[in-house]
Design a protein around this motif. Structure first.
Motif, PDB file in Angstrom:
ATOM      1  N   ILE A   3      -9.193   4.537  -3.800  1.00  0.00           N
ATOM      2  CA  ILE A   3      -9.082   3.856  -2.497  1.00  0.00           C
ATOM      3  C   ILE A   3      -7.926   2.876  -2.543  1.00  0.00           C
ATOM      4  CG2 ILE A   3     -10.184   2.143  -1.021  1.00  0.00           C
ATOM      5  CD1 ILE A   3     -12.793   3.461  -1.385  1.00  0.00           C
ATOM      6  N   GLU A   4      -7.813   2.185  -3.670  1.00  0.00           N
ATOM      7  CA  GLU A   4      -6.726   1.193  -3.780  1.00  0.00           C
ATOM      8  C   GLU A   4      -6.542   0.807  -5.234  1.00  0.00           C
ATOM      9  OE1 GLU A   4      -7.420  -2.811  -2.561  1.00  0.00           O
ATOM     10  OE2 GLU A   4      -9.494  -2.802  -3.243  1.00  0.00           O
TER      11      GLU A   4
ATOM     12  N   VAL B 176      -7.861  -4.235   6.016  1.00  0.00           N
ATOM     13  CA  VAL B 176      -8.265  -2.850   6.237  1.00  0.00           C
ATOM     14  C   VAL B 176      -9.301  -2.784   7.353  1.00  0.00           C
ATOM     15  CG1 VAL B 176      -9.346  -0.829   5.183  1.00  0.00           C
ATOM     16  CG2 VAL B 176      -7.836  -2.284   3.824  1.00  0.00           C
TER      17      VAL B 176
ATOM     18  N   LYS C 194     -18.328  -5.146   0.338  1.00  0.00           N
ATOM     19  CA  LYS C 194     -17.192  -5.665   1.096  1.00  0.00           C
ATOM     20  C   LYS C 194     -17.574  -6.242   2.452  1.00  0.00           C
ATOM     21  CE  LYS C 194     -13.378  -5.085  -1.265  1.00  0.00           C
ATOM     22  NZ  LYS C 194     -12.861  -3.834  -1.788  1.00  0.00           N
TER      23      LYS C 194
ATOM     24  N   GLU D 205      -4.939   6.511   6.735  1.00  0.00           N
ATOM     25  CA  GLU D 205      -5.350   7.543   5.783  1.00  0.00           C
ATOM     26  C   GLU D 205      -6.674   8.176   6.122  1.00  0.00           C
ATOM     27  OE1 GLU D 205      -5.154   5.372   2.047  1.00  0.00           O
ATOM     28  OE2 GLU D 205      -7.323   5.144   2.051  1.00  0.00           O
ATOM     29  N   GLU D 206      -6.968   9.281   5.445  1.00  0.00           N
ATOM     30  CA  GLU D 206      -8.240   9.963   5.701  1.00  0.00           C
ATOM     31  C   GLU D 206      -9.382   9.121   5.153  1.00  0.00           C
ATOM     32  OE1 GLU D 206      -8.924  13.667   3.507  1.00  0.00           O
ATOM     33  OE2 GLU D 206      -7.576  12.954   1.948  1.00  0.00           O
ATOM     34  N   PHE D 207     -10.535   9.242   5.799  1.00  0.00           N
ATOM     35  CA  PHE D 207     -11.723   8.513   5.391  1.00  0.00           C
ATOM     36  C   PHE D 207     -12.318   9.157   4.145  1.00  0.00           C
ATOM     37  CE2 PHE D 207     -16.381   7.964   5.556  1.00  0.00           C
ATOM     38  CZ  PHE D 207     -16.455   6.579   5.577  1.00  0.00           C
ATOM     39  N   LEU D 208     -12.608   8.331   3.146  1.00  0.00           N
ATOM     40  CA  LEU D 208     -13.230   8.826   1.911  1.00  0.00           C
ATOM     41  C   LEU D 208     -14.711   8.504   1.962  1.00  0.00           C
ATOM     42  CD1 LEU D 208     -10.544   7.609  -0.648  1.00  0.00           C
ATOM     43  CD2 LEU D 208     -10.905   9.958   0.148  1.00  0.00           C
TER      44      LEU D 208
ATOM     45  N   VAL E 217      -9.101   4.983   9.331  1.00  0.00           N
ATOM     46  CA  VAL E 217      -8.818   3.974   8.299  1.00  0.00           C
ATOM     47  C   VAL E 217      -7.377   3.512   8.477  1.00  0.00           C
ATOM     48  CG1 VAL E 217      -8.718   3.478   5.817  1.00  0.00           C
ATOM     49  CG2 VAL E 217     -10.400   5.127   6.697  1.00  0.00           C
TER      50      VAL E 217
ATOM     51  N   GLU F 107     -18.731   3.313  -3.593  1.00  0.00           N
ATOM     52  CA  GLU F 107     -17.516   2.789  -4.228  1.00  0.00           C
ATOM     53  C   GLU F 107     -17.785   2.236  -5.618  1.00  0.00           C
ATOM     54  OE1 GLU F 107     -15.203   0.202  -1.662  1.00  0.00           O
ATOM     55  OE2 GLU F 107     -15.843   1.392   0.069  1.00  0.00           O
TER      56      GLU F 107
ATOM     57  N   VAL G  84     -11.854  -0.031   9.140  1.00  0.00           N
ATOM     58  CA  VAL G  84     -12.473   1.298   9.141  1.00  0.00           C
ATOM     59  C   VAL G  84     -13.355   1.342  10.377  1.00  0.00           C
ATOM     60  CG1 VAL G  84     -13.946   2.919   7.888  1.00  0.00           C
ATOM     61  CG2 VAL G  84     -12.482   1.339   6.603  1.00  0.00           C
TER      62      VAL G  84
ATOM     63  N   LYS H 147       0.847  -1.209   0.000  1.00  0.00           N
ATOM     64  CA  LYS H 147       0.000   0.000   0.000  1.00  0.00           C
ATOM     65  C   LYS H 147       0.877   1.252   0.000  1.00  0.00           C
ATOM     66  CE  LYS H 147      -4.123  -2.135   1.147  1.00  0.00           C
ATOM     67  NZ  LYS H 147      -5.209  -2.246   0.186  1.00  0.00           N
TER      68      LYS H 147
ATOM     69  N   LYS I 287      -4.658   0.469   7.245  1.00  0.00           N
ATOM     70  CA  LYS I 287      -4.471  -0.601   6.258  1.00  0.00           C
ATOM     71  C   LYS I 287      -3.147  -1.329   6.478  1.00  0.00           C
ATOM     72  CE  LYS I 287      -7.017   1.799   2.648  1.00  0.00           C
ATOM     73  NZ  LYS I 287      -7.086   2.119   1.218  1.00  0.00           N
TER      74      LYS I 287
ATOM     75  N   ASN J 112     -15.052  -6.524   7.178  1.00  0.00           N
ATOM     76  CA  ASN J 112     -14.744  -6.622   5.752  1.00  0.00           C
ATOM     77  C   ASN J 112     -14.482  -8.073   5.365  1.00  0.00           C
ATOM     78  OD1 ASN J 112     -14.932  -4.153   4.439  1.00  0.00           O
ATOM     79  ND2 ASN J 112     -12.952  -3.470   5.171  1.00  0.00           N
TER      80      ASN J 112
ATOM     81  N   ALA K  56      -6.736   9.441  -1.077  1.00  0.00           N
ATOM     82  CA  ALA K  56      -6.789   9.911   0.311  1.00  0.00           C
ATOM     83  C   ALA K  56      -5.399  10.315   0.783  1.00  0.00           C
ATOM     84  CB  ALA K  56      -7.334   8.797   1.209  1.00  0.00           C
TER      85      ALA K  56
HETATM   86  P1  AMP Z   1      -8.838  -1.852   0.350  1.00  0.00           P
HETATM   87  O1  AMP Z   1      -8.270  -3.185   0.710  1.00  0.00           O
HETATM   88  O2  AMP Z   1      -7.851  -0.737   0.362  1.00  0.00           O
HETATM   89  O3  AMP Z   1      -9.703  -1.926  -0.851  1.00  0.00           O
HETATM   90  O4  AMP Z   1      -9.916  -1.511   1.439  1.00  0.00           O
HETATM   91  C1  AMP Z   1     -11.012  -2.365   1.676  1.00  0.00           C
HETATM   92  C2  AMP Z   1     -12.240  -1.560   1.903  1.00  0.00           C
HETATM   93  O5  AMP Z   1     -12.064  -0.691   3.029  1.00  0.00           O
HETATM   94  C3  AMP Z   1     -12.592  -0.643   0.752  1.00  0.00           C
HETATM   95  O6  AMP Z   1     -13.307  -1.272  -0.253  1.00  0.00           O
HETATM   96  C4  AMP Z   1     -13.426   0.397   1.471  1.00  0.00           C
HETATM   97  O7  AMP Z   1     -14.734  -0.078   1.699  1.00  0.00           O
HETATM   98  C5  AMP Z   1     -12.736   0.523   2.798  1.00  0.00           C
HETATM   99  N1  AMP Z   1     -11.768   1.632   2.724  1.00  0.00           N
HETATM  100  C6  AMP Z   1     -10.459   1.560   2.411  1.00  0.00           C
HETATM  101  N2  AMP Z   1      -9.877   2.761   2.413  1.00  0.00           N
HETATM  102  C7  AMP Z   1     -10.836   3.657   2.756  1.00  0.00           C
HETATM  103  C8  AMP Z   1     -10.870   5.075   2.940  1.00  0.00           C
HETATM  104  N3  AMP Z   1      -9.764   5.821   2.816  1.00  0.00           N
HETATM  105  N4  AMP Z   1     -12.038   5.647   3.262  1.00  0.00           N
HETATM  106  C9  AMP Z   1     -13.152   4.891   3.412  1.00  0.00           C
HETATM  107  N5  AMP Z   1     -13.190   3.541   3.264  1.00  0.00           N
HETATM  108  C10 AMP Z   1     -12.052   2.927   2.939  1.00  0.00           C
END
Ligand code: AMP
Length: 416
Positions: free
Chosen positions: A272-273, A153, A204, A175-178, A141, A182, A155, A103, A143, A214, A118
């Protein structure tokens, strides 16, 4: 064209169906595959994350194209080992797969490429983690830096839980919450040319209404009736092409499937990723709608000829997939239960196995299978997907009842 498909989950079953449906694919071999894939491919056993073993199998099976499904083999350098044998591979090099494998690396590339994402800090101790959490505020958040099968992850509004997750992981990105719905956008690329597939949405969390922990993903649908018409063009311009250019500049071009996970925030789409491969279960719905032959598309990406590929063609209508998970998933899935009613079109196998003694189908993973259906519109596809999973019996199984429901009812809004 002889194709070797590496992997054995639901994504690979969907890929296998697509490849088997391409008249240009004369032989399909899957390793290790699963009982669902066995109906369209010859199965071979292999340690999918062992580069030398996969490369040897590609030579032995005289593959013209190797398609690598999961992330772990990519990060382990399986694509490099196969390429070194002179065989075309759909999937990035180990170095390029760091876009998913780390990440922190992905954030560094995004920053260099000016990609909207973010704000974030990489933290390795409690003090820096606490400082980052307090700067951004709740929801927090955190990760895991490395691969965690979509489950690394957290949240949460609970600061102590956020700190505890960081301590467990060691190296994390805070990181900051988005805030916003999605979108998963898959992009097929040879490192330079890039073709976007249809945007999809996955689910998720384990529980209805996005509650609970998740998971790897509990369902998906495509297309998305609620996104702005310019979304795909905007993301190709602001995210995909700058990222591909930055990867080329670093001497590690990214070819294969770039998965862009986005939040549709009030300020616009934010990444987000990134993932370095097809997403599961969105692949099931996206490929159900793809009319263009899949083998030819992936071969063009693997051989650097994507710029000459004709535009993609899509079926009308919509697709929905609903995942059936084992009892106890995601914390402690129970395996070894008998599954009945799963041998029908549209059932995609993910975590299943055949009992050696009598050939009975058993659960063998957290996400066991999914029911994928298409229809003239989202409501019809949703109904058909639920009818399909309703025919399957598995003791203690769980599934969400609200996959695609908000989209059908027009209840999804982008903030702002
Ligand atoms: P990722 O493995 O980075 O995809 O994160 C898994 C899930 O966590 C994502 O699909 C989002 O639902 C949630 N998530 C990850 N990063 C954020 C973020 N910065 N703000 C809000 N939700 C997040």
């Amino acid at each position: 064209m002889r194709v070797l498909l590496v992997g054995g989950g639901g994504r690979e079953h969907a890929l296998a169906l697509g490849l088997a449906g391409d008249a240009a694919v004369s032989a399909l071999i899957a390793a290790p595959g699963n009982p669902g894939i066995a109906s369209v491919a010859e199965l071979r056993s292999v340690n999918a994350s062992d580069p030398a073993a996969v490369a040897a199998l590609a030579v032995e099976t005289a593959a013209d194209l190797v398609v690598i499904g999961p992330e772990a083999p990519l990060v382990a350098g399986v694509a490099d080992a196969v390429r070194a044998k002179g065989i075309a591979v759909f999937g990035p090099s180990g170095e390029a797969a760091q876009l998913e494998g780390s990440k922190a690396f992905a954030k560094d590339v995004m920053t260099a490429a000016g990609v909207p994402t973010a704000r974030a800090y990489v933290c390795t101790d409690e003090e820096s983690t606490a400082r980052a959490l307090d700067e951004f505020g709740a929801p927090y958040v955190v990760k895991d830096n490395g691969l965690a099968a979509g489950k690394g992850v957290v949240v949460t509004d609970d600061r102590a839980a956020a700190l505890a997750h960081a301590a467990e992981c060691g190296r994390v990105v805070v990181e900051e919450f988005l805030d916003g719905p999605e979108v998963s956008l898959f992009v097929v690329t040879d490192g330079e040319a890039a073709l976007p597939l249809l945007p999809a949405q996955d689910f998720k969390r384990i529980g209805d209404g996005d509650t609970g922990p998740n998971t790897g993903g509990m369902g998906a649908y495509a297309p998305l009736p609620w996104t702005p018409p310019s979304l795909v063009d905007d993301v190709m311009r602001d995210v995909v092409h700058p990222t591909l250019a930055e990867m080329r500049r670093r001497g590690t071009p990214f070819s294969g499937l770039l998965y862009v996970g986005l939040a549709m925030t009030a300020a616009g789409p934010r990444v987000i990723e990134f993932n370095a491969r097809f997403g599961d279960p969105e692949t099931q719905v996206v490929l159900a709608l793809l009319e263009t032959p899949l083998g030819g598309l992936l071969h063009a990406a693997a051989t650097g000829t994507l710029a000459q590929h004709p535009p993609l063609r899509w079926r009308d209508g919509a697709a929905v997939t609903v995942v059936l998970a084992a009892q106890g998933y995601p914390a402690a899935p129970r395996t070894g239960d008998v599954i009945t009613g799963a041998d029908r079109p549209g059932i995609i196998h993910a975590g299943t196995a055949r009992r050696a003694s009598d050939g009975a189908l058993l659960s063998a993973g957290g996400r066991v299978l999914c029911g994928t259906a298409t229809g003239p519109d989202l409501a019809a596809a949703r109904e058909a997907a639920y009818a399909l999973v309703g025919t399957v019996e598995l003791a203690g199984s769980q599934h969400r009842t609200d996959i695609a429901a908000a989209a059908v009812d027009g209840r999804i809004t982008i903030p702002g």
